[in-house]
Scaffold this motif. Sequence first.
Motif, PDB file in Angstrom:
ATOM      1  N   GLN A  33       0.455  -1.326   0.207  1.00  0.00           N
ATOM      2  CA  GLN A  33      -0.267  -0.004  -0.034  1.00  0.00           C
ATOM      3  C   GLN A  33       1.251   1.326  -0.034  1.00  0.00           C
ATOM      4  O   GLN A  33       0.196   2.287  -0.855  1.00  0.00           O
ATOM      5  CB  GLN A  33      -0.931   0.585   1.167  1.00  0.00           C
ATOM      6  CG  GLN A  33      -2.105  -1.256   0.994  1.00  0.00           C
ATOM      7  CD  GLN A  33      -3.302  -1.207   2.617  1.00  0.00           C
ATOM      8  OE1 GLN A  33      -2.598  -1.053   3.746  1.00  0.00           O
ATOM      9  NE2 GLN A  33      -3.283  -0.880   2.502  1.00  0.00           N
ATOM     10  N   VAL A  34       1.975   1.350   1.009  1.00  0.00           N
ATOM     11  CA  VAL A  34       3.164   2.024   0.979  1.00  0.00           C
ATOM     12  C   VAL A  34       3.533   2.592  -0.100  1.00  0.00           C
ATOM     13  O   VAL A  34       3.661   3.891  -0.408  1.00  0.00           O
ATOM     14  CB  VAL A  34       3.946   2.458   1.830  1.00  0.00           C
ATOM     15  CG1 VAL A  34       4.911   3.072   1.260  1.00  0.00           C
ATOM     16  CG2 VAL A  34       3.301   1.281   3.486  1.00  0.00           C
ATOM     17  N   TRP A  35       4.209   1.710  -1.001  1.00  0.00           N
ATOM     18  CA  TRP A  35       4.547   2.107  -2.793  1.00  0.00           C
ATOM     19  C   TRP A  35       3.886   2.499  -3.287  1.00  0.00           C
ATOM     20  O   TRP A  35       3.802   3.132  -4.508  1.00  0.00           O
ATOM     21  CB  TRP A  35       5.453   0.816  -2.614  1.00  0.00           C
ATOM     22  CG  TRP A  35       6.947   0.445  -2.416  1.00  0.00           C
ATOM     23  CD1 TRP A  35       6.802  -0.495  -1.797  1.00  0.00           C
ATOM     24  CD2 TRP A  35       7.627   1.296  -2.465  1.00  0.00           C
ATOM     25  NE1 TRP A  35       8.038  -0.097  -0.774  1.00  0.00           N
ATOM     26  CE2 TRP A  35       8.616   0.944  -1.045  1.00  0.00           C
ATOM     27  CE3 TRP A  35       8.376   2.350  -3.492  1.00  0.00           C
ATOM     28  CZ2 TRP A  35      10.186   1.328  -1.774  1.00  0.00           C
ATOM     29  CZ3 TRP A  35       9.072   2.506  -3.012  1.00  0.00           C
ATOM     30  CH2 TRP A  35       9.911   2.410  -2.075  1.00  0.00           C
ATOM     31  N   ALA A  36       2.177   1.933  -3.290  1.00  0.00           N
ATOM     32  CA  ALA A  36       1.254   2.633  -4.118  1.00  0.00           C
ATOM     33  C   ALA A  36       0.820   3.232  -4.208  1.00  0.00           C
ATOM     34  O   ALA A  36       0.999   4.261  -5.233  1.00  0.00           O
ATOM     35  CB  ALA A  36       0.104   0.906  -4.012  1.00  0.00           C
ATOM     36  N   SER A  37       1.329   4.265  -3.140  1.00  0.00           N
ATOM     37  CA  SER A  37       0.508   5.556  -2.477  1.00  0.00           C
ATOM     38  C   SER A  37       1.349   6.041  -3.788  1.00  0.00           C
ATOM     39  O   SER A  37       1.328   7.396  -3.975  1.00  0.00           O
ATOM     40  CB  SER A  37       0.064   5.369  -1.115  1.00  0.00           C
ATOM     41  OG  SER A  37      -0.646   6.628  -0.709  1.00  0.00           O
ATOM     42  N   ALA A  38       2.623   5.667  -2.736  1.00  0.00           N
ATOM     43  CA  ALA A  38       4.208   6.453  -3.052  1.00  0.00           C
ATOM     44  C   ALA A  38       4.424   6.909  -4.670  1.00  0.00           C
ATOM     45  O   ALA A  38       3.780   7.914  -5.473  1.00  0.00           O
ATOM     46  CB  ALA A  38       5.420   5.745  -3.016  1.00  0.00           C
ATOM     47  N   VAL A  39       4.025   5.975  -5.681  1.00  0.00           N
ATOM     48  CA  VAL A  39       3.659   6.349  -7.449  1.00  0.00           C
ATOM     49  C   VAL A  39       2.724   6.744  -7.715  1.00  0.00           C
ATOM     50  O   VAL A  39       2.310   8.105  -8.664  1.00  0.00           O
ATOM     51  CB  VAL A  39       3.201   4.701  -7.488  1.00  0.00           C
ATOM     52  CG1 VAL A  39       3.099   4.632  -9.225  1.00  0.00           C
ATOM     53  CG2 VAL A  39       4.880   3.717  -7.796  1.00  0.00           C
ATOM     54  N   HIS A  40       1.844   7.246  -6.375  1.00  0.00           N
ATOM     55  CA  HIS A  40       0.756   7.724  -7.136  1.00  0.00           C
ATOM     56  C   HIS A  40       0.496   9.497  -7.196  1.00  0.00           C
ATOM     57  O   HIS A  40      -0.081   9.752  -7.793  1.00  0.00           O
ATOM     58  CB  HIS A  40      -1.153   6.889  -6.340  1.00  0.00           C
ATOM     59  CG  HIS A  40      -2.255   8.347  -5.832  1.00  0.00           C
ATOM     60  ND1 HIS A  40      -3.491   8.095  -6.903  1.00  0.00           N
ATOM     61  CD2 HIS A  40      -2.502   9.253  -4.969  1.00  0.00           C
ATOM     62  CE1 HIS A  40      -3.885   9.445  -6.763  1.00  0.00           C
ATOM     63  NE2 HIS A  40      -3.670   9.866  -5.549  1.00  0.00           N
ATOM     64  N   HIS A  41       1.430   9.148  -5.670  1.00  0.00           N
ATOM     65  CA  HIS A  41       1.267  11.313  -5.472  1.00  0.00           C
ATOM     66  C   HIS A  41       2.557  11.338  -6.916  1.00  0.00           C
ATOM     67  O   HIS A  41       2.707  12.180  -7.079  1.00  0.00           O
ATOM     68  CB  HIS A  41       2.151  10.940  -3.633  1.00  0.00           C
ATOM     69  CG  HIS A  41       1.085  10.589  -2.891  1.00  0.00           C
ATOM     70  ND1 HIS A  41       0.372  11.949  -2.626  1.00  0.00           N
ATOM     71  CD2 HIS A  41       0.933   9.638  -2.329  1.00  0.00           C
ATOM     72  CE1 HIS A  41      -0.108  11.342  -1.482  1.00  0.00           C
ATOM     73  NE2 HIS A  41      -0.650  10.446  -1.233  1.00  0.00           N
ATOM     74  N   THR A  42       3.379  10.287  -6.870  1.00  0.00           N
ATOM     75  CA  THR A  42       4.380  10.793  -7.810  1.00  0.00           C
ATOM     76  C   THR A  42       3.834  11.716  -8.467  1.00  0.00           C
ATOM     77  O   THR A  42       4.035  12.326  -9.911  1.00  0.00           O
ATOM     78  CB  THR A  42       5.331   9.666  -7.858  1.00  0.00           C
ATOM     79  OG1 THR A  42       6.197   9.512  -6.586  1.00  0.00           O
ATOM     80  CG2 THR A  42       6.580  10.013  -8.925  1.00  0.00           C
ATOM     81  N   VAL A  46       3.441  15.350 -11.012  1.00  0.00           N
ATOM     82  CA  VAL A  46       3.829  15.089 -12.439  1.00  0.00           C
ATOM     83  C   VAL A  46       2.788  15.972 -13.433  1.00  0.00           C
ATOM     84  O   VAL A  46       3.255  15.925 -14.578  1.00  0.00           O
ATOM     85  CB  VAL A  46       5.162  14.429 -12.941  1.00  0.00           C
ATOM     86  CG1 VAL A  46       6.481  13.700 -11.466  1.00  0.00           C
ATOM     87  CG2 VAL A  46       4.268  13.070 -12.906  1.00  0.00           C
ATOM     88  N   GLY A  47       1.511  15.042 -12.914  1.00  0.00           N
ATOM     89  CA  GLY A  47       0.463  15.405 -13.819  1.00  0.00           C
ATOM     90  C   GLY A  47       0.357  13.805 -14.562  1.00  0.00           C
ATOM     91  O   GLY A  47      -0.427  14.444 -15.811  1.00  0.00           O
ATOM     92  N   ALA A  48       0.699  13.422 -13.828  1.00  0.00           N
ATOM     93  CA  ALA A  48       0.124  11.949 -14.849  1.00  0.00           C
ATOM     94  C   ALA A  48      -0.242  11.352 -14.483  1.00  0.00           C
ATOM     95  O   ALA A  48      -1.350  11.434 -13.876  1.00  0.00           O
ATOM     96  CB  ALA A  48       1.809  11.170 -15.123  1.00  0.00           C
ATOM     97  N   PRO A  49      -1.290  10.612 -15.359  1.00  0.00           N
ATOM     98  CA  PRO A  49      -2.820   9.700 -15.103  1.00  0.00           C
ATOM     99  C   PRO A  49      -2.361   8.844 -14.504  1.00  0.00           C
ATOM    100  O   PRO A  49      -1.764   7.621 -14.136  1.00  0.00           O
ATOM    101  CB  PRO A  49      -3.092   9.129 -16.823  1.00  0.00           C
ATOM    102  CG  PRO A  49      -2.168   9.802 -17.546  1.00  0.00           C
ATOM    103  CD  PRO A  49      -1.145  10.206 -16.838  1.00  0.00           C
ATOM    104  N   CYS A  50      -2.721   8.558 -12.546  1.00  0.00           N
ATOM    105  CA  CYS A  50      -3.091   7.259 -12.389  1.00  0.00           C
ATOM    106  C   CYS A  50      -4.505   6.946 -11.229  1.00  0.00           C
ATOM    107  O   CYS A  50      -5.027   7.846 -11.486  1.00  0.00           O
ATOM    108  CB  CYS A  50      -2.306   8.147 -11.146  1.00  0.00           C
ATOM    109  SG  CYS A  50      -2.485   9.032 -10.555  1.00  0.00           S
ATOM    110  N   GLY A  51      -4.401   6.108 -10.942  1.00  0.00           N
ATOM    111  CA  GLY A  51      -5.346   5.405 -10.421  1.00  0.00           C
ATOM    112  C   GLY A  51      -5.430   6.336  -8.848  1.00  0.00           C
ATOM    113  O   GLY A  51      -4.987   6.750  -8.501  1.00  0.00           O
ATOM    114  N   ALA A  52      -6.431   6.104  -8.100  1.00  0.00           N
ATOM    115  CA  ALA A  52      -7.211   5.958  -6.964  1.00  0.00           C
ATOM    116  C   ALA A  52      -5.963   5.813  -5.722  1.00  0.00           C
ATOM    117  O   ALA A  52      -5.255   5.121  -5.609  1.00  0.00           O
ATOM    118  CB  ALA A  52      -8.183   6.121  -6.408  1.00  0.00           C
TER     119      ALA A  52
END
Length: 338
Positions: A33-42, A46-52
């Motif tokens: 969850q932490v790594w998925a959240s880090a990818v989401h915030h990144t 940068v304005g890239a599309p990402c999930g919830a």
Amino acid sequence: MRLPLALVALSGALLAAATWAVTLGQADIGAGQVWASAVHHTCSAVGAPCGADPLTTIQDAIVWQGRAPRVVTAAAVGAGLALAGAVMQALMRNPLADPYLLGVSSGASVGAVLVLVLGVAVALPVAAFAGALAALVLTLALATGRTGSLSPVRTVLAGVAVAQAGSAVVSLVIFWSATGDSYREILSWLLGSLAAATWGDAALTAGATIVVGAVLLGSARTLDAFTFGDVSAASLGVDVRRARWLLLTATALLTGALVSVAGSIGFVGLVLPHAVRFLTGPRHHRLLPVSALAGAVFLLLADTAARSLFEPRELPVGILTAAVGAPVFALLLRRSAT
């Protein structure tokens, strides 16, 4: 091949320790969850599309406003103190030298106590850094004296004198003015604590460690020359006086920045360089980067243990570093004597 392998192994250990530290606590948050959240915030940054975001609002605040800045600060402080210790031991040609040798810690403590006890209208890190800088200037002024030269022996003696004077001022202010719970705040700061670390603190400590650390890493050959004494260093083309001034000042400024955020955390800068030398040898192009990574891992693990071993109470991390560092240093001394 040994140096790249050591750097890769320690970098992996640091990443694993940081992930574990962020997930550890009463809130049930997994590493995935932490790594998925880090990818989401990144992606969001940068304005890239990402999930919830996989974390709830509360979990997100716990991770990114509470635990993550503390983890980054702990790693940066540990790396900086270990670097500073390795450099001080080379410059002073003294195996007992550590980042607080120049009275920097006592000067920072004076600045912090003035804020905590007397209510001086200055942010605590600013006051602590100003105190550390004042102690550095006073120590170097006493060490040079009328001769204008900076010798290791005079520098150590001047640092001890300034440190004792700073400790006396701190004791006087506490005895005269501290009331109520201010004793607890002061004691926590003097023993070292990262409990209140913010992203601003993380930026300050990481920035100081990276910038000053780059200078120190670039001086590895100069530090190797100092190992054989001033005369040998001069014969190898080193401007001894200029190099010592530059490196001492850089080390003390780095220590002041770290102490202004974390308080006085002992034994990291003293023990880690000695332990790393058994693996890397004395050459500083190996010793410095490995010491920095080892210091980051060590302090991160110590801080995580300090906040979790006696939950809900939290120990000042300086207590744990001393409890671990003192016997380890005794063991290293015994091993080096055999």
